[in-house]
Motif scaffolding. Structure first.
Motif, PDB file in Angstrom:
ATOM      1  N   THR A 328       0.889  -1.252   0.066  1.00 30.09           N
ATOM      2  CA  THR A 328      -0.269  -0.089  -0.424  1.00 30.09           C
ATOM      3  C   THR A 328       0.688   1.692   0.023  1.00 30.09           C
ATOM      4  O   THR A 328       0.314   2.634  -0.255  1.00 30.09           O
ATOM      5  CB  THR A 328      -1.276   0.230   1.577  1.00 30.09           C
ATOM      6  OG1 THR A 328      -0.169  -0.163   2.554  1.00 30.09           O
ATOM      7  CG2 THR A 328      -2.118  -1.196   0.924  1.00 30.09           C
ATOM      8  N   SER A 329       2.536   1.180   0.387  1.00 27.95           N
ATOM      9  CA  SER A 329       2.488   2.031  -0.111  1.00 27.95           C
ATOM     10  C   SER A 329       4.403   1.964  -0.597  1.00 27.95           C
ATOM     11  O   SER A 329       4.931   0.802  -0.412  1.00 27.95           O
ATOM     12  CB  SER A 329       2.740   3.193   1.055  1.00 27.95           C
ATOM     13  OG  SER A 329       3.482   2.002   2.233  1.00 27.95           O
ATOM     14  N   ALA A 761       0.124  10.129  -1.452  1.00 23.89           N
ATOM     15  CA  ALA A 761      -1.020  10.276  -1.026  1.00 23.89           C
ATOM     16  C   ALA A 761      -1.626  11.024  -0.294  1.00 23.89           C
ATOM     17  O   ALA A 761      -3.108  11.852   0.128  1.00 23.89           O
ATOM     18  CB  ALA A 761      -2.355   9.348  -1.596  1.00 23.89           C
ATOM     19  N   ASP A 762      -1.300   9.887   1.057  1.00 21.89           N
ATOM     20  CA  ASP A 762      -2.162  10.761   2.265  1.00 21.89           C
ATOM     21  C   ASP A 762      -1.561  11.934   2.979  1.00 21.89           C
ATOM     22  O   ASP A 762      -1.374  11.912   4.229  1.00 21.89           O
ATOM     23  CB  ASP A 762      -1.682   9.234   3.506  1.00 21.89           C
ATOM     24  CG  ASP A 762      -0.073   8.639   3.650  1.00 21.89           C
ATOM     25  OD1 ASP A 762       0.364   9.707   2.545  1.00 21.89           O
ATOM     26  OD2 ASP A 762      -0.148   8.149   4.579  1.00 21.89           O
ATOM     27  N   ASP A 763      -0.716  12.765   2.447  1.00 23.47           N
ATOM     28  CA  ASP A 763       0.024  13.626   2.831  1.00 23.47           C
ATOM     29  C   ASP A 763      -0.849  14.836   3.646  1.00 23.47           C
ATOM     30  O   ASP A 763      -2.012  14.337   2.582  1.00 23.47           O
ATOM     31  CB  ASP A 763       1.296  14.705   2.037  1.00 23.47           C
ATOM     32  CG  ASP A 763       2.780  15.089   2.561  1.00 23.47           C
ATOM     33  OD1 ASP A 763       2.621  15.211   3.352  1.00 23.47           O
ATOM     34  OD2 ASP A 763       1.272  16.418   2.523  1.00 23.47           O
ATOM     35  N   PRO A 764      -1.483  15.426   4.113  1.00 26.17           N
ATOM     36  CA  PRO A 764      -1.664  16.245   4.642  1.00 26.17           C
ATOM     37  C   PRO A 764      -2.892  17.451   3.440  1.00 26.17           C
ATOM     38  O   PRO A 764      -3.266  17.362   3.998  1.00 26.17           O
ATOM     39  CB  PRO A 764      -1.878  17.216   6.070  1.00 26.17           C
ATOM     40  CG  PRO A 764      -0.629  16.377   7.012  1.00 26.17           C
ATOM     41  CD  PRO A 764      -0.049  15.033   5.495  1.00 26.17           C
ATOM     42  N   CYS A 766      -2.439  16.833   1.027  1.00 25.20           N
ATOM     43  CA  CYS A 766      -2.867  16.087  -0.454  1.00 25.20           C
ATOM     44  C   CYS A 766      -4.171  16.057  -0.010  1.00 25.20           C
ATOM     45  O   CYS A 766      -5.294  15.483  -1.240  1.00 25.20           O
ATOM     46  CB  CYS A 766      -1.907  15.656  -1.243  1.00 25.20           C
ATOM     47  SG  CYS A 766      -0.629  16.149  -1.285  1.00 25.20           S
ATOM     48  N   ALA A 767      -3.909  14.907   0.963  1.00 23.32           N
ATOM     49  CA  ALA A 767      -5.417  14.726   2.128  1.00 23.32           C
ATOM     50  C   ALA A 767      -6.987  15.508   2.162  1.00 23.32           C
ATOM     51  O   ALA A 767      -7.718  15.573   2.285  1.00 23.32           O
ATOM     52  CB  ALA A 767      -5.313  13.735   2.750  1.00 23.32           C
ATOM     53  N   ASP A 772      -8.856  11.941  -4.211  1.00 24.44           N
ATOM     54  CA  ASP A 772      -7.913  10.879  -4.319  1.00 24.44           C
ATOM     55  C   ASP A 772      -7.108  11.332  -4.897  1.00 24.44           C
ATOM     56  O   ASP A 772      -7.889  11.113  -6.176  1.00 24.44           O
ATOM     57  CB  ASP A 772      -9.069   9.733  -4.960  1.00 24.44           C
ATOM     58  CG  ASP A 772      -8.409   8.834  -4.281  1.00 24.44           C
ATOM     59  OD1 ASP A 772      -7.079   8.419  -4.207  1.00 24.44           O
ATOM     60  OD2 ASP A 772      -9.051   7.282  -4.636  1.00 24.44           O
ATOM     61  N   ARG A 774      -4.619   9.102  -5.229  1.00 22.92           N
ATOM     62  CA  ARG A 774      -3.704   7.797  -5.229  1.00 22.92           C
ATOM     63  C   ARG A 774      -3.675   7.469  -7.512  1.00 22.92           C
ATOM     64  O   ARG A 774      -1.910   6.269  -7.427  1.00 22.92           O
ATOM     65  CB  ARG A 774      -4.160   6.347  -4.544  1.00 22.92           C
ATOM     66  CG  ARG A 774      -3.743   6.145  -3.562  1.00 22.92           C
ATOM     67  CD  ARG A 774      -5.538   5.181  -2.511  1.00 22.92           C
ATOM     68  NE  ARG A 774      -6.617   5.680  -2.669  1.00 22.92           N
ATOM     69  CZ  ARG A 774      -7.733   4.549  -2.926  1.00 22.92           C
ATOM     70  NH1 ARG A 774      -7.060   3.831  -1.680  1.00 22.92           N
ATOM     71  NH2 ARG A 774      -9.107   4.750  -3.024  1.00 22.92           N
TER      72      ARG A 774
END
Length: 937
Positions: A328-329, A761-764, A766-767, A772, A774
């Motif tokens: 997943t990463s 994609a989970d950087d604050p 970007c989130a 989405d 990803r």
């Protein structure tokens, strides 16, 4: 070694400025006959450095050109170090002595006003053999703490022994004294033969020059050497000079200086040479990796922002299960996700677009399809499917036949998509997709066929059939679909060839139709079929022939990977290649070429190269070797920035059958991806990022407080993962037509800018938007401060077409020169061949001197395009949202030609003032100059 350096160092430091010619520079403390000649320009440096290994044959053509070339090099600002043949003439002592001389010159380059990062090695005549070895075999420079990477380039002039064994076996009596330095041992010849020592490792660009005096055997080995360099991804050029006159000069342009000038360009690795590291190995475990068993990894797919790997179990009994791994990463460990009873015969992602009757959001979600092969008495081969947010569901139980291929095809007669499923030995079935629910038909379309692969080309569906009635079949769409054999395939490497892979590729001639590429196990033949000319066949490549050129004997039993051809994109250029894994019966041995696994790359020009999968930091031991690359996939993780790829396959030599492996490949020293970036949550704004010299320029297309289009620019540097602007920051210019200079920074309306690359994609930042991200190619944080508003956006490279690069690469920033400096143009093309789509952004000043921009998109072909430009209105950064709008304001056309870094062209513009004041911006065939630095292979 210290004693050897002292004489040269002492002489150099005694000279206040080393300029002009200095002969008989003693470099050896033990042999007073070993001296160099140094020619240096009188102008300030540091200058590029060329080390010329002189030809021992003083009467040779290469040596006769030396004085003329030396004068030219000096006139063009080169420091020239002339190295006569060492007194020790036997091999390998000669190589070691050359290496010592090169190391001394490199270490003391500053003292002779030379730039060590621009060091070029030139070998002439017999010395070209030594220069070639030093450039391709790192062993000879390791002892002096250098590597072939130290050379900015290498030139071989009239090389006469690149294939040393062939030369030694065919020596005439007159030649024996000249080649006695190589001894009489054939094994020793192989060790110092440049052709035999070419490896898939970092090798500097090479220029091979031969004169008309070069004999046929040398000419043949030079061309073989060039081909082998190109096969491992090394930039190499070959030029044959016309006959020389009595003075040793040649007619026509000198090829050396233009090639040396081109070395200042950054060279891009096409994907042949990457750094590999073990990412998963069956039977091994640590704190982050649970113990996992498995025989092979036949499939790797990107699905819903994750990477999935099929790991088939070894044949240890009917109860053995197969599993899917999930990553997943980039830094995350592989984890078990799902378990299935049987081996996975097919795993694929279908990007369903949605039929007109069911155009819902769920219909646009990707579907994952999985087929099993069961070695039991059940007599069925189940097919499962799932959407991103659902569990696995059973689609069908195929009767005793494994799923081999899937294809989403637009049936032109029915006007909607159908999902085609090909099976081994029983034919093809179609499925309708209602929303996200596939429903399989009961009828077979190509009953009894042994389906290998399915592909779309030119709007038609094609099937590759092996075994009885082998051939290429085309689907006839409609309510009662049928298949027609359009090409019988040749037997090629045997009476019963096994056809293994099928792909649609652009016609290498530039025609608009796609061609079909079919691959054959056995000898590894690859054929191209042209539908526009009756499916005429062209034999493009044979694996055994290619590898016979780099190994003492050809490999056998070639097989192609399970996963067919996979499109991979070079992130700096946008160029796309087709990649496929290889398996082969090799010679044995302990070196990396025999222990590692190989993959094949095909360029759109129909040229081929290959790469080696091997982790030099974790070498294999015992009898283990990576036997086969079966699957290849690009990384789905944005923080990899398009620079990483995953390879999976099978390793032989494991006692317990745990041969499954996954390696992660990374492009070394890849730059940030240039071109257009945007934030999906702030549509209408854009960042154009371009490499300019050693620095980077940002062009921000945005809007002022009134919603009108405004552009800003910044010049700065990228340090690691961060862009830092220079002291001028983010500049807004004003153009005063009655002042000198007319273009001036407007400090009251300028601002600041920063970029932070390599985000996940989970950087604050970007989130936070809830979008989405990803599927992004890369992610970065854009920080702006304009007119008191501070904003932080998550930006990614814009994507509007498939990867690909035109033969005429127009991508970048263009300007018209100092006499017409109030406008600039950026061009960005994506897509291959006739499918290429280009975006043009014009930056200019309106009649009031305000910086404006207009943009358009159009099809592009071979450097030519014509656009309708539009002007846009939207909210400024940090302002309250307002509805966006666009209006056409004019046209732009361009014509370009030339190879990379040599592209020239013109642009014609007819632009009305978007403020409606009656002003026009006109240019007719304005000559353009590239401002940005191109990325060339």
């Amino acid at each position: 070694m210290l004693l050897r350096r002292l004489p040269l160092l002492a002489l150099i430091v005694s000279l206040p400025v080393l300029a002009g010619t200095h002969r008989d520079v003693l470099w050896s403390a033990t042999d007073p006959t070993e001296r160099l000649t140094i020619d240096a320009p009188a102008t300030p440096g540091p200058h590029p450095l060329l080390i010329w290994l002189r030809d021992p044959n003083t009467g040779g053509a290469a040596e006769r050109q030396f004085s003329t070339q030396a004068e030219r090099l000096l006139a063009h600002g080169y420091v020239l170090v002339s190295v006569p043949p060492p007194a020790l003439a036997s091999y390998p002592d000669t190589l070691k002595r050359y290496a010592e001389i090169i190391a001394q010159v490199h270490r003391h380059s500053a003292e002779i006003n030379a730039d060590p990062s621009r060091m070029v090695l030139l070998g002439a005549g017999a010395a070209a053999h030594a220069a070639a070895l030093l450039s391709v075999d790192p062993r000879w420079l390791q002892g002096v703490r250098l590597s072939p990477k130290a050379f900015n380039g290498v030139v071989l002039l009239d090389a006469d022994s690149l294939d040393l064994p062939a030369r030694m076996r065919r020596l005439s009596n007159a030649e024996r004294s000249r080649f006695e330095r190589f001894g009489s041992n054939p094994q020793s010849w192989q060790e110092v033969s440049p052709l035999a020592q070419v490896r898939a490792a970092a090798t500097p660009p090479l220029l091979l020059i031969s004169s008309a005096a070069t004999d046929a055997l040398s000419q043949e080995s030079i061309e073989q050497f060039r081909d082998r360099l190109r096969a491992i991804g090394t930039a190499s050029a070959f030029i044959r000079l016309p006959a020389a006159d009595a003075a040793g000069s040649v007619e026509g342009d000198d090829p050396l200086l233009p090639w040396l000038s081109a070395l200042t360009l950054d060279r891009v690795n096409r994907l042949e040479n990457m750094d590999f590291a073990v990412d998963f190995a069956a039977g091994q475990s640590d704190a982050d990796h649970p113990l996992a068993s498995g025989e092979a990894v036949p499939f790797l797919v990107n699905f819903d922002g994750r990477l999935l790997a099929a790991v088939n179990a070894a044949d240890r009994g009917l109860g053995e299960h197969t599993r899917l791994l999930e990553k997943t990463s980039t830094t995350g460990a592989w984890q078990w996700r799902d378990e299935f009873p049987g081996k996975i015969s097919h795993l694929a992602v279908i990007e369903h677009r949605g039929n007109a009757a069911a155009a819902t959001d769920s219909a646009r979600l990707p579907l994952l399809l999985l087929g099993l092969h069961r070695n039991d008495d059940a007599g069925v081969a189940p097919i499962f499917w799932r959407a991103a947010a659902s569990d696995w569901r059973l689609l069908a139980d195929a009767p005793a036949s494994a799923l081999a291929a899937t294809l989403l095809h637009h049936d032109r007669a029915l006007g909607h998509d159908v999902l085609l499923l090909g099976f081994a030995g029983v034919g093809i079935r179609a499925a309708e997709i209602d929303g996200a629910l596939p429903t399989l038909s009961a009828q077979y379309e190509l009953n009894g066929a042994n389906v290998v692969a399915l592909v779309n080309a030119n709007g038609d569906a094609y099937a590759l059939i092996s075994g009885a009635n082998a051939g290429l079949y085309r689907r006839v769409d409609g309510l009662a679909p049928s298949w027609r054999r359009v090409a019988a395939l040749p037997s090629g490497g045997g009476a019963n060839p096994v056809w293994a892979a099928l792909a649609a590729v652009p016609d290498p001639s530039g025609a608009a139709t796609e061609n079909l590429l079919v691959s054959e196990n056995g000898d590894g033949r690859i054929w191209r079929l042209d539908p526009a000319h009756g499916f005429r066949r062209h034999l493009e490549f044979t694996v055994t022939t290619a590898f016979a050129a780099i190994w003492p004997q050809a490999p056998s039993q070639i097989s192609f990977g399970n996963q067919q051809w996979t499109a991979l994109t070079q992130p700096e250029t946008g160029d796309q290649v087709q990649a496929i894994g290889l398996g082969m019966q090799r010679l044995g041995g302990s070196d990396a070429s025999q222990r590692g696994a190989w993959y094949l790359l095909r360029q759109d020009s129909a040229s081929y190269s290959y790469g080696l999968v091997y982790d030099y930091q974790s070498p294999l031991v015992g009898d283990e070797k990576l036997a086969t690359v079966r699957a290849i996939a690009p990384s789905p993780f944005p923080d990899d920035q398009g620079r990483s790829f995953y390879f999976g396959g099978f390793a032989a030599g494991s006692d317990d059958g745990d041969g499954a492996w996954i390696y992660r490949a990374q492009l070394p020293q890849a730059n940030i991806q240039p071109g257009l970036w945007w934030d999906k949550s702030h549509s209408g704004h854009g960042i154009d990022l371009q490499a300019v010299g050693a620095r980077w320029r940002i062009l921000l297309s945005s809007y002022d407080a009134d919603g009108r289009p405004i552009w800003y620019t910044a010049l700065g540097s990228i340090d690691g993962q961060n862009f830092h602007a220079d002291d001028a920051g983010l500049t807004r210019y004003h153009y005063a037509f009655d002042q000198d200079p007319p273009q001036r920074r407007d400090p009251a309306r300028s601002g600041s800018v920063a970029l932070r690359f390599g985000l996940g994609a989970d950087d604050p930042v970007c989130a936070a938007s809830g979008i989405d991200r990803r599927g992004a190619l890369a992610l970065a944080e854009l920080s702006l401060q304009i007119d008191g508003n501070e904003t932080h956006w998550c930006i990614e490279p814009m994507h509007w077409g498939d990867g690909g690069q035109s033969p005429v690469n127009v991508n970048g920033l263009w300007a018209a020169g100092a006499d017409d400096a109030n406008w600039a143009l950026t061009l960005a093309a994506q897509g291959r061949g006739h499918a290429a789509q280009e975006v043009a952004t014009l930056y200019y000043f309106d009649g009031s001197g305000e910086p404006r921009w207009a943009q358009g998109s159009a099809p592009a072909l071979n450097g030519n395009a014509m656009f309708t430009l539009s002007s846009f209105t939207a909210a400024c950064p940090g302002c309250a949202p307002v509805p966006a709008s666009a209006q056409p304001v004019g046209t732009l056309s361009h014509q370009f030609s030339g190879a990379c870094a040599e592209v020239t062209g013109t642009a014609s513009i007819d632009l009305s003032d978007p403020d409606g004041r009656g002003n026009r911006f006109l240019r007719s065939a304005a000559a353009l100059t590239a401002v940005s630095r191109p990325a060339c292979y």
